[in-house]
Design an enzyme around this catalytic site. Structure first.
Site, mmCIF file in Angstrom:
data_model
loop_
_atom_site.group_PDB
_atom_site.id
_atom_site.type_symbol
_atom_site.label_atom_id
_atom_site.label_comp_id
_atom_site.label_asym_id
_atom_site.label_seq_id
_atom_site.Cartn_x
_atom_site.Cartn_y
_atom_site.Cartn_z
ATOM 1 N N LYS A 114 13.907 4.265 25.361
ATOM 2 C CA LYS A 114 15.095 4.084 26.203
ATOM 3 C C LYS A 114 16.358 4.516 25.489
ATOM 4 O O LYS A 114 17.299 4.991 26.122
ATOM 5 C CB LYS A 114 15.213 2.629 26.668
ATOM 6 N N LYS A 198 5.154 7.844 32.981
ATOM 7 C CA LYS A 198 5.054 6.627 33.789
ATOM 8 C C LYS A 198 5.877 6.771 35.080
ATOM 9 O O LYS A 198 6.961 7.344 35.039
ATOM 10 C CB LYS A 198 5.621 5.489 32.936
ATOM 11 N N LYS A 201 11.633 3.848 37.774
ATOM 12 C CA LYS A 201 12.835 3.729 38.602
ATOM 13 C C LYS A 201 13.872 4.762 38.243
ATOM 14 O O LYS A 201 14.671 5.172 39.071
ATOM 15 C CB LYS A 201 13.506 2.387 38.336
HETATM 16 P P1 ADP Z 1 10.797 -0.725 34.776
HETATM 17 O O1 ADP Z 1 12.192 -0.291 34.565
HETATM 18 O O2 ADP Z 1 9.869 -0.379 33.663
HETATM 19 O O3 ADP Z 1 10.269 -0.412 36.133
HETATM 20 P P2 ADP Z 1 10.806 -3.541 35.474
HETATM 21 O O4 ADP Z 1 11.415 -4.707 34.774
HETATM 22 O O5 ADP Z 1 11.370 -3.307 36.798
HETATM 23 O O6 ADP Z 1 10.925 -2.287 34.532
HETATM 24 O O7 ADP Z 1 9.257 -3.728 35.589
HETATM 25 C C1 ADP Z 1 8.706 -4.739 36.353
HETATM 26 C C2 ADP Z 1 7.221 -4.803 36.136
HETATM 27 O O8 ADP Z 1 6.595 -3.603 36.623
HETATM 28 C C3 ADP Z 1 6.806 -4.923 34.665
HETATM 29 O O9 ADP Z 1 5.767 -5.872 34.547
HETATM 30 C C4 ADP Z 1 6.329 -3.548 34.312
HETATM 31 O O10 ADP Z 1 5.330 -3.595 33.314
HETATM 32 C C5 ADP Z 1 5.741 -3.058 35.629
HETATM 33 N N1 ADP Z 1 5.775 -1.584 35.734
HETATM 34 C C6 ADP Z 1 6.863 -0.780 35.696
HETATM 35 N N2 ADP Z 1 6.518 0.517 35.847
HETATM 36 C C7 ADP Z 1 5.169 0.539 35.985
HETATM 37 C C8 ADP Z 1 4.189 1.591 36.173
HETATM 38 N N3 ADP Z 1 4.544 2.873 36.273
HETATM 39 N N4 ADP Z 1 2.896 1.240 36.270
HETATM 40 C C9 ADP Z 1 2.504 -0.053 36.186
HETATM 41 N N5 ADP Z 1 3.361 -1.093 36.009
HETATM 42 C C10 ADP Z 1 4.674 -0.812 35.908
#
Ligand code: ADP
Ligand code: TRP
Length: 333
Positions: A114, A198, A201
């Site tokens: 990040k 991955k 968002k």
């Molecule tokens: P991020 O910015 O990584 O999306 P969040 O705090 O919104 O962070 O993540 C919320 C949950 O979603 C966490 O448990 C994270 O591990 C899971 N998550 C985020 N992106 C993915 C992905 N591409 N595949 C599976 N799980 C994910």
């Protein structure tokens, strides 16, 4: 005995299929088990580790609560609250930052990703983010933490912090050492445009992800444009080793249908990609559109969402304040 479940999601907008399959789907399942006590936190303090426009942040907090409820979490049975409203989180994070070691934090790969190349310009909050996450979990004596695969390292750090605190103050079991709950299959959903990245968002291309607020046509269009390869549909999992995009799409189909990867491969072996993509769009639409409709409906009921947070904050505050008081005593304050 039932489990004490705690998890958090950042209110940074664009909640997507990766968040749903990696985390929220599991939250719903765990919260439907009467033996479990569940707490789901909208981690707004984590969100501000990178700049957030205040108006967007406010909307995104509401949208995250709406997503929890629309996905099937019952606010009467689980506690849903936002982190900033329970001041014990900030306080515990400071105290635990005096327990955590620089060496431990220096190993965190998410900070490296990040912060990018210019680490000097990253906020201190972004660096100490996993300590705040440990505070979230430990304040509630959580026994199990459902998260996506990318949070595994942060959970290990949380366990180290809990153990060091217990050891330093000669306490056996003051902080519960929590167990991660990570789905073993399909725990990491990848971008629709790059099977090695991955689904995220923050990806600048909206075509890289299925948002939980996407409409039917948007979903169909994104799956049509999703990257694949020129080879035919595989007939065994081994064939997928180097075919990251195909593997990801088959994984999404399996996860949404509650199939094993093998079962999905058997269903589509010998067929062509376009036929598979049509079926894939259908299962995504069937799952996501009702959620998306419900999110929109709830967003028009701001008062209801505020009430959920108010009630959740009250309950969370009660638990967290008691724990902080005990921490004060232990420290000699
Ligand atoms: P991020 O910015 O990584 O999306 P969040 O705090 O919104 O962070 O993540 C919320 C949950 O979603 C966490 O448990 C994270 O591990 C899971 N998550 C985020 N992106 C993915 C992905 N591409 N595949 C599976 N799980 C994910
Ligand atoms: N760091 C997690 C993420 O980015 C969110 C989070 C904050 C969390 N506090 C938590 C997850 C406590 C589980 C438990 O996904």
């Amino acid at each position: 005995m039932g489990k004490k479940i705690f998890s958090g999601v950042q209110p940074t907008g664009n909640l997507h299929l990766g968040n749903y399959l990696g985390a929220i789907k599991n939250f719903v399942k765990l919260s439907n088990d009467k033996n479990n006590q569940c707490i789901f936190c909208v981690v707004d303090l984590h969100a501000i580790t990178v700049f957030q426009d205040p108006k967007d942040l406010r909307n995104n907090i509401c949208e995250t609560v709406a997503t929890f409820v629309a996905s099937g979490i019952d606010p009467k049975k689980s506690i849903i609250f936002n982190q900033s409203q329970v001041s014990a989180h900030s306080e515990a994070a400071w105290i635990l930052s005096c327990i955590a070691r620089m060496g431990w934090l220096n190993r965190m790969t998410q900070f490296k990703e990040k912060a990018g190349k210019d680490k000097e310009k990253a906020s201190i909050g972004l660096y100490s983010y996993p300590v705040l996450m440990a505070a979230d979990i430990l304040l509630y004596d959580s026994t199990h933490v459902p998260v996506g695969d990318d949070q595994k390292q942060h959970l290990e750090l949380c366990r180290d912090i809990a153990q060091k605190f217990n050891n330093d103050f000669h306490l056996n079991d003051f902080f519960k050492v929590p167990e991660p709950l990570i789905q073993n299959q399909f725990s990491r959903i990848m971008s629709l445009k790059d099977g090695l990245k991955k689904m995220s968002k923050s990806d600048s291309s909206d075509l890289s992800r299925i948002n939980l607020t996407d409409k039917k046509d948007e979903i169909i269009n994104k799956i049509k444009k999703a990257k694949t390869d020129p080879m035919p549909m595989p007939s065994s999992p081994e064939e997928l080793e180097k075919r990251h995009e195909a593997k990801n799409l088959l994984g999404i189909y399996s996860s949404l249908s509650d199939y094993t990867l093998e079962k999905t491969i058997n269903e589509f072996s010998g067929k062509n990609f376009s036929e598979f993509k049509e079926k894939l769009s259908q299962v995504i639409v069937d799952k996501i559109v009702p959620i998306s409709v419900e999110i929109k409906k709830l967003l028009d009921e701001k008062k209801y969402l505020d009430e959920i947070l108010l009630d959740g904050c009250k309950k969370a505050n009660e638990i967290a304040t008691k724990k902080i008081k005990k921490i004060h005593e232990i420290l000699g304050f």
